[in-house]
Design a protein around this motif. Structure first.
Motif, short mmCIF file in Angstrom:
data_model
loop_
_atom_site.label_atom_id
_atom_site.label_comp_id
_atom_site.label_asym_id
_atom_site.label_seq_id
_atom_site.Cartn_x
_atom_site.Cartn_y
_atom_site.Cartn_z
N GLU A 1 0.95 -1.12 -0.09
CA GLU A 1 -0.08 0.05 0.11
C GLU A 1 0.86 1.44 -0.19
O GLU A 1 0.44 2.16 -0.74
N GLU A 2 2.06 1.24 0.67
CA GLU A 2 3.12 2.54 0.66
C GLU A 2 3.55 2.44 -0.65
O GLU A 2 3.69 3.95 -1.11
N LYS B 1 1.05 4.21 -2.84
CA LYS B 1 0.61 5.75 -2.38
C LYS B 1 1.84 6.45 -3.05
O LYS B 1 1.47 7.67 -3.55
#
Length: 126
Positions: free
Chosen positions: A78-79, A82
């Motif tokens: 997810e990082e 992002k």
């Protein structure tokens, strides 16, 4: 200009030279190296496939690189997404990835020895 040529995705590469945000420093054999961040490499790999429409082998290698950067960069999935979407709009990323056909994903799968369904699942999670 210094080298007399224009690198692929030169606009994205400017992020490396103009911002420490997209740099990482590692030590290799006692030498400090400054490298592009995983999300910057990822953005460049994804975007360059748009321009390689007639170069099947290069696209397959790029797809393999994209999967590897997403899966093995050391960043949480997810990082890294992002961070990627701060460089390239999510809609553009998804449009490019959806353009990768089954044959090219299968070729990437063979290159890195990862099941094509697993690769597809990661891309579908973008």
């Amino acid at each position: 200009e210094l080298f007399g040529f224009s690198p692929i995705e030169e606009k994205l590469l400017e992020n490396f030279f103009n911002s420490k945000e997209h740099q990482q420093t590692i030590s290799l054999g006692g030498i400090e190296l400054t490298l592009p961040s995983p999300e910057l490499l990822l953005s460049m790999k994804i975007c360059c496939t748009e321009k390689r429409c007639d170069k099947r082998e290069k696209i397959e290698k790029d797809i393999a690189d994209v999967f590897s950067l997403l899966w093995y960069s050391g960043l949480d999935f997810e990082e890294i997404k992002k961070r990627l979407y701060k460089i390239v709009e999510r809609d553009k990323v998804l449009s490019i990835i959806k353009g990768w056909d089954k044959e090219r994903i299968m070729g990437a799968s063979i290159l890195i020895g990862i099941d094509e369904d697993r690769i597809k699942k990661v891309f579908d999670s973008m």
